[in-house]
Design a protein around this motif. Structure first.
Motif, mmCIF file in Angstrom:
data_model
loop_
_atom_site.group_PDB
_atom_site.id
_atom_site.type_symbol
_atom_site.label_atom_id
_atom_site.label_comp_id
_atom_site.label_asym_id
_atom_site.label_seq_id
_atom_site.Cartn_x
_atom_site.Cartn_y
_atom_site.Cartn_z
ATOM 1 N N UNK A 14 70.753 54.899 51.891
ATOM 2 C CA UNK A 14 70.057 53.982 52.823
ATOM 3 C C UNK A 14 69.677 52.845 52.112
ATOM 4 N N UNK A 15 69.989 51.718 52.781
ATOM 5 C CA UNK A 15 69.597 50.605 52.277
ATOM 6 C C UNK A 15 68.188 50.148 52.932
ATOM 7 N N UNK A 16 67.221 49.574 51.997
ATOM 8 C CA UNK A 16 65.950 49.015 52.426
ATOM 9 C C UNK A 16 65.915 47.693 52.725
ATOM 10 N N UNK A 17 65.406 47.271 53.891
ATOM 11 C CA UNK A 17 65.458 45.475 53.881
ATOM 12 C C UNK A 17 63.899 45.188 53.667
ATOM 13 N N UNK A 18 63.839 44.175 52.738
ATOM 14 C CA UNK A 18 62.465 43.715 51.974
ATOM 15 C C UNK A 18 62.438 42.414 52.494
ATOM 16 N N UNK A 19 61.329 41.941 53.185
ATOM 17 C CA UNK A 19 60.853 40.652 53.756
ATOM 18 C C UNK A 19 59.535 40.331 52.888
ATOM 19 N N UNK A 20 59.861 39.263 51.924
ATOM 20 C CA UNK A 20 58.570 38.648 51.475
ATOM 21 C C UNK A 20 57.993 37.830 52.438
ATOM 22 N N UNK A 21 56.824 37.937 52.603
ATOM 23 C CA UNK A 21 56.218 36.719 53.540
ATOM 24 C C UNK A 21 54.606 36.251 53.305
ATOM 25 N N UNK A 22 54.690 34.854 53.837
ATOM 26 C CA UNK A 22 53.108 34.442 53.404
ATOM 27 C C UNK A 22 53.027 33.334 54.290
ATOM 28 N N UNK A 23 51.800 33.528 55.171
ATOM 29 C CA UNK A 23 51.470 32.528 56.027
ATOM 30 C C UNK A 23 52.326 32.444 57.446
ATOM 31 N N UNK A 24 52.976 33.765 57.591
ATOM 32 C CA UNK A 24 53.584 33.985 59.003
ATOM 33 C C UNK A 24 53.364 35.041 59.666
ATOM 34 N N UNK A 25 52.009 35.375 59.624
ATOM 35 C CA UNK A 25 51.595 36.597 60.288
ATOM 36 C C UNK A 25 51.846 36.775 61.898
ATOM 37 N N UNK A 26 51.931 35.582 62.564
ATOM 38 C CA UNK A 26 52.515 35.745 63.903
ATOM 39 C C UNK A 26 53.783 35.184 64.142
ATOM 40 N N UNK A 27 54.593 35.003 62.975
ATOM 41 C CA UNK A 27 55.781 34.359 63.140
ATOM 42 C C UNK A 27 56.938 35.078 62.259
ATOM 43 N N UNK A 28 57.175 36.365 62.482
ATOM 44 C CA UNK A 28 58.105 37.112 61.794
ATOM 45 C C UNK A 28 59.569 36.892 62.486
ATOM 46 N N UNK A 29 60.177 35.858 62.104
ATOM 47 C CA UNK A 29 61.555 35.553 62.786
ATOM 48 C C UNK A 29 62.614 36.721 62.232
ATOM 49 N N UNK A 30 62.508 36.938 61.029
ATOM 50 C CA UNK A 30 63.381 37.727 60.236
ATOM 51 C C UNK A 30 63.455 39.075 60.892
ATOM 52 N N UNK A 31 62.107 39.514 60.907
ATOM 53 C CA UNK A 31 61.903 40.901 61.495
ATOM 54 C C UNK A 31 62.225 41.004 62.959
ATOM 55 N N UNK A 32 62.011 39.824 63.896
ATOM 56 C CA UNK A 32 62.317 40.193 65.169
ATOM 57 C C UNK A 32 64.001 39.991 65.243
#
Length: 79
Positions: free
Chosen positions: A1-19
């Motif tokens: 299984x592949x895990x998708x890792x999204x490092x994020x900072x300052x985008x608490x309400x704007x998760x474009x990649x996750x969406x």
């Protein structure tokens, strides 16, 4: 299984990649966040994906990627 890792900072309400990741794969997603955003991100996204808190004092994308590499060593990941 592949895990998708999204490092994020300052985008608490704007998760474009996750969406843009299909709902059927979101349990394979981990949002990597700094300590001060952890509680908010866990409450907001913790039901659909995983949230991982970086060690205290981690600054910058280079150190973030190092922690990701160390934590998921030997696993199949997509960052």
């Amino acid at each position: 299984m592949i895990h998708f890792i999204i490092p994020t900072l300052g985008r608490c309400d704007n998760q474009i990649t996750l969406s843009n990741i299909p709902a059927s794969l979101r349990k394979q997603v981990t949002l990597v966040v700094q300590e001060h955003e952890y509680d908010y991100m866990l409450n907001k996204y913790g039901n659909e994906s995983h949230v991982w808190k970086l060690p205290s004092g981690t600054k910058g994308i280079a150190w973030t990627r190092k922690h990701i590499s160390d934590h998921w060593k030997g696993k199949r990941i997509f960052v």
